[in-house]
Structures are given as structure tokens and as C-alpha cells.
Design an enzyme around this catalytic site. Structure first.
Site, PDB file in Angstrom:
ATOM      1  N   GLY A  33       0.637  -1.239  -0.013  1.00 12.97           N
ATOM      2  CA  GLY A  33      -0.029   0.104  -0.118  1.00 12.97           C
ATOM      3  C   GLY A  33       0.725   1.260   0.257  1.00 12.97           C
ATOM      4  O   GLY A  33       2.140   1.339  -0.017  1.00 12.97           O
ATOM      5  N   GLN A  34       0.018   2.400   0.202  1.00 13.78           N
ATOM      6  CA  GLN A  34       0.712   3.692  -0.089  1.00 13.78           C
ATOM      7  C   GLN A  34       1.868   3.629   1.161  1.00 13.78           C
ATOM      8  O   GLN A  34       2.844   4.215   0.928  1.00 13.78           O
ATOM      9  CB  GLN A  34      -0.462   4.737   0.113  1.00 13.78           C
ATOM     10  CG  GLN A  34       0.290   6.419  -0.172  1.00 13.78           C
ATOM     11  CD  GLN A  34      -0.484   7.263   0.499  1.00 13.78           C
ATOM     12  OE1 GLN A  34      -1.611   7.133   1.364  1.00 13.78           O
ATOM     13  NE2 GLN A  34      -0.410   8.368  -0.070  1.00 13.78           N
ATOM     14  N   ASP A  48      -2.717 -13.523   4.029  1.00 15.69           N
ATOM     15  CA  ASP A  48      -4.144 -13.068   4.325  1.00 15.69           C
ATOM     16  C   ASP A  48      -3.976 -12.891   5.795  1.00 15.69           C
ATOM     17  O   ASP A  48      -4.016 -13.905   6.579  1.00 15.69           O
ATOM     18  CB  ASP A  48      -5.148 -14.469   3.744  1.00 15.69           C
ATOM     19  CG  ASP A  48      -6.437 -13.906   4.251  1.00 15.69           C
ATOM     20  OD1 ASP A  48      -6.607 -12.777   4.780  1.00 15.69           O
ATOM     21  OD2 ASP A  48      -7.331 -14.758   3.834  1.00 15.69           O
ATOM     22  N   TYR A  54     -15.003   2.635   7.807  1.00 14.67           N
ATOM     23  CA  TYR A  54     -13.564   2.778   8.091  1.00 14.67           C
ATOM     24  C   TYR A  54     -13.335   3.359   9.311  1.00 14.67           C
ATOM     25  O   TYR A  54     -12.613   2.738  10.330  1.00 14.67           O
ATOM     26  CB  TYR A  54     -13.134   3.656   6.847  1.00 14.67           C
ATOM     27  CG  TYR A  54     -11.595   4.039   7.137  1.00 14.67           C
ATOM     28  CD1 TYR A  54     -10.304   3.230   7.116  1.00 14.67           C
ATOM     29  CD2 TYR A  54     -11.045   5.146   7.261  1.00 14.67           C
ATOM     30  CE1 TYR A  54      -9.295   3.310   7.213  1.00 14.67           C
ATOM     31  CE2 TYR A  54      -9.933   5.603   7.300  1.00 14.67           C
ATOM     32  CZ  TYR A  54      -8.960   4.754   7.314  1.00 14.67           C
ATOM     33  OH  TYR A  54      -7.701   5.139   7.511  1.00 14.67           O
ATOM     34  N   ILE A 108      -2.300  11.247   3.656  1.00 16.67           N
ATOM     35  CA  ILE A 108      -1.145  11.330   3.429  1.00 16.67           C
ATOM     36  C   ILE A 108      -0.832  11.516   1.908  1.00 16.67           C
ATOM     37  O   ILE A 108      -1.447  11.133   1.106  1.00 16.67           O
ATOM     38  CB  ILE A 108      -0.415   9.757   3.400  1.00 16.67           C
ATOM     39  CG1 ILE A 108      -0.781   9.346   5.020  1.00 16.67           C
ATOM     40  CG2 ILE A 108       0.974   9.674   3.318  1.00 16.67           C
ATOM     41  CD1 ILE A 108      -0.295  10.157   6.164  1.00 16.67           C
TER      42      ILE A 108
END
Ligand code: AKB
Length: 318
Positions: A12-13, A50, A140, A170
Site C-alpha cells: 500500500g501507499q 492473508d 472505516y 498522506i
């Protein structure tokens, strides 16, 4: 005991850049990146995982003699609203699996990424305090707020050293946006560098807390390296970087690209942003473990443009 780090959600980022920074700091052999797929370009130790699978996580921790875990896997705010129950399921299941494996295997330290999404309409908009009431407006945000409480629970009940920061939006050049409400502030740079117009899904005056990726990575590593007794907040810490609106960011970009055009067409993400703070009070992080941001909007804009220009130039040369 030698430090052996596991990063969950390494594609991810944040994960991409954090993995690289930790490899540089601790050595490539001490950092195990993991995600559900391995990127072809990845260099270093990698496990396909996972993180909802307790046995799979446990055997990776055991096999690699892991001492620290950074758990970054999550579905973000905007994407999460497409399937709220699945967002809760994935975000909570992975986090509770990580906490349980960490408890059983006596992991030395665990990092939990929380978010400004934990705040809702009841929190003070400007300089939102660390201990503001949490009434999140998204699946979320609900999962992040609950996750903070589980972090505190595992610390209080089992002594598990869990540390956490509430990330603002971010902004980084290393990866493309990934389903967040703050992601317009990444997409806008790609459009500007590609000399294309930008349609912004937030209103021009919607101010949100943001942070340049290098500050976010430094905050993550600094809180994890701080002496244990300096960490007083066992839910999570506000960390502030830069607060700006789409219009203020646009004004910075047109200083470099005067012909760049943006139009504003708010969608469902506007309602999410409207419940979030405009700016954060991060005094607790500053006092307890010495947090201090280094990038302002101008410096961030110059770096984003410079890095993306290089990236796209490289691509067109191929
Ligand atoms: C999002 O917009 O969902 C994230 C966040 C603020 O946690 N960038």
C-alpha cells in the site's frame, strides 16, 4: 534479541515507503514485507499473507522469528462506504488476528495505523484535541476507533506494547491513490504534471489535515523507537502536518504550472470530509515522544512535482 520486523499491507501507499525505510535502517534481512500478492518490482524478503488467517499469520511470525509487527492493511474511507460490512469485517478481523498472534508470540512492539476518520461531527473542527469524543461517520472510521480501543485493551490487559498514530491524509508520489477521501490531494498532482485538467470531488474550501509521506514515515518510526514509558496514549496520537483546502493546494500548483485548471464537483466524499477535522492538536505527541513535522505545503508541492515529473519522464522514455 535481534529485531525482526513484519510489515502487513506492504504493497500500500504507506507500506511501500515504510518497508524501504525500515530496510535501510535495520537491514534487508531483518524486514519481512507481506501482502496478498507480491509485486514484481519488490526487492527483499516477502511473504504472501492473508492477515485474516490466524494460522497463516502465526506460522509466518514463528518461522521468521518476528519481534515487531507493523499492521497497515485496511480498506480506506471512501472505498469502505461501498461495502460497509465488508470494511468492518476486513479491518477488524485483520487487526484482532494481529493482536492475538502478537500476544501469544510475545511480540515486543506492534504498530497500529489509526486515522482522522475516527473523529465525527461532535469533535471540535479546529485544533481537534487528542481526547475529543469519537463519533466516526464511516465504516472505516468506526473500525479505526474500535481498533484504537482494542490496542488499549491489549496493552492494559496483557501488557502488549501497541503504539499508534492517527494519520491525516498522506500525500506521496510513490503510489497511486487507494480509496481515501483525502486522495484528491494526490490525484491533483498527477493531472498537473501530465498537463491535464483536474475535477475535484471536494468543494474548494474544504480544509483537511494532511501530511507529506516522509513526515508520516518518520512519525511511524519515531513512535516505534521511543522509550516505552514515554508512550502515555495507548489508544492513539494525533499527529499534525499541514492543513489546507483544495483551493489552497491549487494555488500552490499554479505557481509552477500557471495554465493548470481545476473544477469542483463534490460527490459523496464531500459528506465524509465535512465530518472530519480541519486541523489537529498534536501537543500530546510533541510532548510525549518529540513529534515535529518538517514539510509545509510549499516544500511538499515542489517535491511532489519534481518526483512525478521524473517518474513520468522516465515512463515516456521507455
Ligand atoms: C482516507 O481518506 O480514508 C485516509 C485517511 C484520512 O485515513 N487517507
Amino acid at each position: 534479541m535481534k529485531t525482526r520486523i513484519l510489515i502487513i499491507g506492504a504493497n500500500g501507499q504507506l507500506g511501500t515507503v515504510l518497508t524501504h525505510s525500515l530496510q535501510q535502517k535495520y537491514g534487508v534481512k531483518h524486514v519481512i514485507a507481506s501482502d496478498i500478492v507480491r509485486k514484481k518490482s519488490f526487492k527483499g524478503l516477502f511473504e504472501i499473507i492473508d492477515a485474516t488467517n490466524f494460522n497463516a499469520l502465526q506460522s509466518i511470525v514463528f518461522k521468521n522469528k518476528i519481534t515487531q509487527i507493523y499492521h497497515l492493511a485496511a480498506i480506506l474511507s471512501a472505498k469502505g462506504e461501498q461495502d460497509p460490512l465488508q470494511t468492518w469485517e476486513l479491518n477488524m478481523k485483520t487487526w484482532l488476528t494481529v493482536l492475538e498472534v502478537a500476544r501469544i508470540h510475545q511480540i515486543e512492539k506492534v504498530f497500529y495505523p489509526s486515522s482522522i476518520a475516527v473523529f465525527g461531527a461532535s469533535a471540535k473542527k479546529n485544533n481537534t484535541p487528542n481526547n475529543a469524543f469519537l463519533d466516526p461517520s464511516t465504516a472505516y472510521g468506526i473500525s479505526k476507533a474500535a481498533g484504537e480501543q482494542w490496542a488499549n485493551y491489549y496493552f492494559t490487559k496483557y501488557g502488549l506494547d501497541v503504539r499508534s498514530v492517527r494519520y491525516p491524509g498522506i500525500i506521496g508520489h510513490q503510489s497511486l491513490p487507494g480509496g481515501g477521501t483525502t486522495d484528491y490531494a494526490i490525484s491533483i498532482f498527477h493531472k498537473a504534471v501530465l498537463k491535464k485538467p483536474f475535477i475535484c470531488y471536494l468543494e474548494k474550501n474544504t480544509k483537511l489535515p494532511m501530511m507529506y509521506i516522509q513526515d508520516a514515515i518518520r512519525a511511524t518510526i519515531e513512535i516505534m523507537e521511543a522509550p516505552k514509558d514515554t508512550i502515555q496514549e495507548r489508544t492513539s496520537y494525533n499527529i499534525a502536518g499541514i492543513s489546507f483546502s483544495p483551493l489552497e493546494l491549487y494555488q500552490q500548483i499554479i505557481a509552477v504550472y500557471p495554465d493548470f485548471k481545476t473544477t469542483y464537483r463534490p460527490d459523496f466524499r464531500q459528506q465524509i470530509a465535512d465530518t472530519w477535522p480541519c486541523s489537529l492538536d498534536d501537543q500530546a505527541a510533541r510532548n510525549d515522544w518529540g513529534w515535529k513535522p518538517q514539510y509545509d505545503i510549499k516544500k511538499m508541492t515542489r517535491l511532489m512535482i519534481d518526483r512525478l515529473e521524473k517518474k513520468y519522464r522516465l515512463k515516456t522514455n521507455i
